[in-house]
Scaffold this motif. Sequence first.
Motif, PDB file in Angstrom:
ATOM      1  N   GLY A  23       0.585   8.942  -5.889  1.00 16.50           N
ATOM      2  CA  GLY A  23       0.014   9.725  -4.813  1.00 16.50           C
ATOM      3  C   GLY A  23       0.232  11.216  -4.978  1.00 16.50           C
ATOM      4  N   PHE A  38      -9.794   4.958  -5.039  1.00 13.07           N
ATOM      5  CA  PHE A  38      -9.504   5.263  -3.643  1.00 13.07           C
ATOM      6  C   PHE A  38     -10.675   4.861  -2.742  1.00 13.07           C
ATOM      7  CE2 PHE A  38      -6.120   7.827  -5.422  1.00 13.07           C
ATOM      8  CZ  PHE A  38      -5.120   7.709  -4.474  1.00 13.07           C
ATOM      9  N   GLY A  58      -8.835   1.814   7.033  1.00 13.29           N
ATOM     10  CA  GLY A  58      -7.779   2.817   7.059  1.00 13.29           C
ATOM     11  C   GLY A  58      -6.404   2.254   6.782  1.00 13.29           C
ATOM     12  N   LEU A 115      -4.525   4.016   3.746  1.00 10.99           N
ATOM     13  CA  LEU A 115      -4.060   5.360   4.076  1.00 10.99           C
ATOM     14  C   LEU A 115      -2.908   5.316   5.072  1.00 10.99           C
ATOM     15  CD1 LEU A 115      -7.436   7.322   4.339  1.00 10.99           C
ATOM     16  CD2 LEU A 115      -5.761   7.368   2.486  1.00 10.99           C
ATOM     17  N   SER A 118       0.145   4.101   2.965  1.00 11.92           N
ATOM     18  CA  SER A 118       0.595   5.026   1.931  1.00 11.92           C
ATOM     19  C   SER A 118       1.058   6.350   2.516  1.00 11.92           C
ATOM     20  CB  SER A 118      -0.536   5.261   0.927  1.00 11.92           C
ATOM     21  OG  SER A 118      -0.138   6.171  -0.066  1.00 11.92           O
ATOM     22  N   ALA A 119       0.184   6.991   3.282  1.00 10.58           N
ATOM     23  CA  ALA A 119       0.518   8.310   3.815  1.00 10.58           C
ATOM     24  C   ALA A 119       1.404   8.230   5.040  1.00 10.58           C
ATOM     25  CB  ALA A 119      -0.771   9.063   4.149  1.00 10.58           C
ATOM     26  N   TYR A 157       0.811  -1.205   0.000  1.00  9.66           N
ATOM     27  CA  TYR A 157       0.000   0.000   0.000  1.00  9.66           C
ATOM     28  C   TYR A 157       0.852   1.266   0.000  1.00  9.66           C
ATOM     29  CZ  TYR A 157      -3.952  -3.057   1.054  1.00  9.66           C
ATOM     30  OH  TYR A 157      -4.911  -4.031   1.000  1.00  9.66           O
ATOM     31  N   ILE A 179     -10.238   1.906   0.063  1.00  8.45           N
ATOM     32  CA  ILE A 179     -10.524   2.253   1.461  1.00  8.45           C
ATOM     33  C   ILE A 179     -11.692   1.422   1.978  1.00  8.45           C
ATOM     34  CG2 ILE A 179     -11.337   4.091   2.985  1.00  8.45           C
ATOM     35  CD1 ILE A 179      -9.712   6.050   1.245  1.00  8.45           C
TER      36      ILE A 179
END
Length: 575
Positions: A219, A263, A272, A275, A278-279, A85, A267
Motif C-alpha cells: 500500500g 485495485f 468498499g 478500502l 486496508s485503509a 484485506y 473494489i
Amino acid sequence: MTVTASQQRPRSWSGRSLKDVADFAMCSHSRAAAVLLIVALLGFLPGIFSIPPIDRDEARFAQATKQMVETGDYIDIRFQDEVRYKKPVGIYWLQASIVKAASATGFRNALTTIWLYRVPSLVGAVGAVLVTYWAALALVSARAAFLAGLMMASCVLLGMERLMAKTDAMLLLTVVAAMGAMARAYMSSIGRYQLDALGEWRAGAIFWTALAGGVLLKGPLIVMIVALAGLTLGILDRSARWLLRLHPAAGIVWFAFLVLPWFIAIIGRTGGEFLAGSAGQDLLSKVFTAQEGHGAPPGYYLVLFWVTFWPGAMLAALSAPTVWAERHEPATKFLLAWVVPCWLVFELVVTKLPHYVLPLYPAIAMLIASAVDAHALSRKRWLVWGTAWWFLGPLVAGIVGIVALAVIGRQFGLMAWPLIGGAVIMGLLAWRLYEVDGAEHALLRAVSAAVLTAIAVFGFVLPGLAYLFPSPTLARILRDSGCEHPVAAAVGYQEPSLVFLAGTDTRLTDSAGAAEFLHGGECRFAFIEQRQEKNFWQRAEAIGLRYAAGPRIEAMNFSTGQAITIAIYRSLQTS
C-alpha cells in the motif's frame, strides 16, 4: 618517505585476508556485486529450507497464497473463509508464481512446501543488498557503497525478514530502488552525478516501477517514504525542480497502468470492503491505537536499532559527529531526508513492530559507510567501547542457542559449536583490534561474525527445536494415517501453520464442535489441547461418538509462549 616491508605494521591473518577480499571487490562493479551476492547468500540461505512455517504472520500469508492456487482466484485474498484485506496482492502473486512453477515441473507437495513461499523474500533481501550498493554509488564512494551493502547483508533485521514469507524484504527492495533513482536525479541536478537524457528516462522508469511494486506489496508506505524525502529536500533547497528529471507525467501514467487494474478489480469485487479493511482497519488503526497489542512509546525504534542493525549499528554513534558536520552536503542531506522524517513518523505511530523501520536502514548504512571510508569516525573512548558488542553479540547468541538446543531440543548441536566459536573469535578480533587495524577491517570482521552466527542459529539451532513447531508433527500424522483425504479439527491449538500444513479444510472449533466433526464420518481427526479434553469427552459421550485415542504431542505454542499438550483423536466407523 619509503617504508620497507619490515617497517610496516603486521596485520593479523583475518584482517589481511578480509582486506584482500574488499580490495578484490573494488576492482570492478561486477566483482563488488559478486562478493555481496556471496555474502548475502551465506547469511540468508540458512534456515530457508529447514525451519517450519512460522506463526503467525508467515503462515497466514502462505495459506492465503495457497488458497489462491487451490481456487484459481488471484483477485480475492482469504484465509479460509476470512478475508485478508490488510495488504494488497503483490506478495501473494509472487509466491503463487513460484508455487505454480514448482508444481508444473513436478515438484511434490509444492502447496505445503514453505520454502517455496519464502523465495520472494529471499530474492527481495538479496536484491536489496545489491541495490543498496547500486543506490549508494550515486551518493558515496564505491568503497563506501560496498561497505553499505555488507552492512545490509549482515543486518539482523533483514536476516530475519528474508526467512519469512511476507512483504517486508520485497518492500525493502522496491524502496531502495526508488530512492536510488531519486538520488541520481537529485545529485545530477547539482552536477554531482552524470545523468544524460537516456539516463534520466532509465532512472524514471526504475523509480515509477519500484513505486508501483511497493504499492502493490504494502500500500501507501513506500509513497510516504518517497514523498517525505522529496518534501524535506524541497523545503531545505527551496526547489524541487530536480523531480522533473524523473519524468512524472509519463511516470504517473505508467504507475497507474501497473497499479490500477488490481485495485479496480478488488473494489469491484468487494465494494468498499477492501478500502475499509486496508485503509481503515489496518492503516489508520495503527496510527492511533496499539493494533494486536503491538504498542510502544516513542524511542522504541531507537532502542531496538542497536540490536536490529547489528553489526553495523556499532559504528552509528561513532559516525554521528561527521554526519552532523556534513549535514549540508548534498549526499548527506539526501540520506538524512530519507531517514529522519520517516523515523519520526514511525516513532509517533502508536502501533510499532521492529520491521517498520527496515526501509530506512540502507540510508543509515550509507551514512556510516561514508564516514568509515573517510576515516572520519569519532575517537571518543566511551563511544569506541560500544564496539565490544561485536564480541558480546555472537557470544550471547551462541550461549542462548546451545542452551536452547540442550534444554528444549534435547541435543548437543555439535555442528553449531565451531560456527559459534568462529563468530565469537571474529567478534573479539573486531573489537580488540578496532584501533589497531582501523574501522574498515573491524567492520569486515564483524560482518564475518554476523554471517557465522546466522549460519549457526538459523541453520542448526532453530531447525533443532522441533518442540516449538508442533504443526509439522500433526500434519505428518494425517499423512501417515492411511486415509486418502484426511481432515482435522483443532481445539486449543489453532495456529495458521496448522491450516497451511494440514489443509485448508482444517476446522478451527471448540470441544463440542470437534466431537460433532468426528461424528460426521471416517478419516476425521481432532487435535485437542489437554485443557479442552474434558469438554470434548462430555460432548462425545452425549452424542454417542466412537473414537480412538492416538498419541499425545508435547510442544510449545511459539506464538503464545505456552507449553501445551495436544491429544489426537480419530473417528471410528459407526455400526
